[in-house]
Design a protein around this motif. Structure first.
Motif, PDB file in Angstrom:
ATOM      1  N   ARG A  73       0.467  -5.573   7.846  1.00 50.33           N
ATOM      2  CA  ARG A  73      -0.345  -5.841   6.657  1.00 50.33           C
ATOM      3  C   ARG A  73      -0.846  -7.293   6.622  1.00 50.33           C
ATOM      4  N   SER A  79      -7.167  -3.803   6.724  1.00 49.80           N
ATOM      5  CA  SER A  79      -7.475  -3.711   5.296  1.00 49.80           C
ATOM      6  C   SER A  79      -6.450  -2.877   4.539  1.00 49.80           C
ATOM      7  N   GLU A  80      -5.818  -1.943   5.229  1.00 48.28           N
ATOM      8  CA  GLU A  80      -4.838  -1.066   4.567  1.00 48.28           C
ATOM      9  C   GLU A  80      -3.901  -0.489   5.613  1.00 48.28           C
ATOM     10  N   ARG A  82      -0.340   2.200   5.626  1.00 43.20           N
ATOM     11  CA  ARG A  82       0.612   2.980   4.838  1.00 43.20           C
ATOM     12  C   ARG A  82       1.501   3.789   5.772  1.00 43.20           C
TER      13      ARG A  82
END
Length: 286
Positions: A73, A79-80, A82
């Motif tokens: 991150r 940018s993202e 998860r």
């Protein structure tokens, strides 16, 4: 009004040359409009693929997922990011293959936990994929960058080839307009000489010829919008029926492209007529 009426008279006097120039411009503008829309649409497709592009990092069972999340991150290209657990991955797989739910009680979930990484710069997908693969706890990496890179290279090659073709078509149209205007001047040689003798300026003399060139190219461009728009609508409809997820140009985009084509036709007709009339008037000492 004088320039407009004289332009119409000239167009009627040499109808064969007028029609030849009109259809030359029509073919050029139709191809220009249609090819421009197709290239624009391909740009949209590639941009859509780049927005959806992500790196999937498959984790080993003993991997520290939270530590990897925090580390990735912090990268500027990301940018993202998860975590998709193996239970979530299996649930998504069962949506596509419902029969797997029946075997869930007898077979252990073989899917790994996965990090899903979205990038702020899609061009960096290969570099980010390699960096992720070197991290401790990552078993494997997959990304769709290769397909996107191939599409970008294909689009670049198509754009170069189409731009060369468009330049040749526009030059052909320009010279056709110039030829028609030169014929108009030849037909009105004596009349133009009298006009200059009585004090008519070059701008006044050239006005009807510029209007004539503009009428030719704008008329051809207007019909080209109808033909090119209909052809693109058919292609876009067929593409949407086969691949509904592929983006196509909206009505506003088509309107913008149409206005650009009309402006180009206006400039091309005026320029061709002006150059031809100026050169020929100088040659004949009018």
């Amino acid at each position: 009004m004088y320039a407009f009426s004289q332009a119409l008279r000239s167009l009627r006097q040499h109808l064969t040359s007028t029609l030849a120039t009109f259809f030359t411009a029509l073919v050029s503008f139709t191809l220009l409009f249609l090819l421009g829309l197709v290239l624009w649409n391909l740009d949209r497709v590639v941009a859509s693929l780049e927005r959806e592009l992500e790196v999937a990092a498959f984790l080993k069972p003993e991997a520290a997922a939270e530590a990897l999340l925090n580390q990735i991150r912090s990268w500027p290209e990301v940018s993202e990011v998860r975590l998709q657990t193996k239970e979530e991955a299996l649930a998504l797989l069962q949506l596509d293959y419902p029969y797997l739910a029946q075997a869930q009680e007898f077979v252990q979930n073989p899917l790994p936990d996965t990090l899903r990484i979205r990038l702020s710069d899609p061009q960096a997908v290969r570099e980010v994929g390699r960096r992720v693969a070197r991290l401790e706890g990552v078993e494997g990496v997959e990304y769709g960058g290769a397909l996107t890179e191939q599409l970008v290279r294909l689009l670049f090659g198509l754009r170069v080839a189409v731009n060369v073709l468009i330049a040749l078509l526009l030059l052909n149209t320009l010279f056709s307009v110039m030829g028609t205007i030169r014929l108009s001047i030849e037909n009105r040689r004596e009349e133009l000489r009298v006009m200059q003798l009585v004090g008519a300026t070059r701008r006044f003399i050239q006005g009807p010829f510029v209007v004539e060139g503009v009428l030719l190219t704008l008329g051809a461009a207007g019909l080209a919008l109808v033909l090119g728009g209909a052809a693109y609508g058919f292609l876009a409809g067929a593409l949407q029926s086969l691949l509904p997820f592929v983006p196509v140009l909206a009505r506003g985009d088509l309107l913008q492209a149409g206005l650009a084509l009309l402006l180009l036709a206006l400039l091309l007709g005026a320029l061709g007529a002006y150059l031809a009339s100026r050169a020929h008037l100088r040659e004949t000492d009018l």
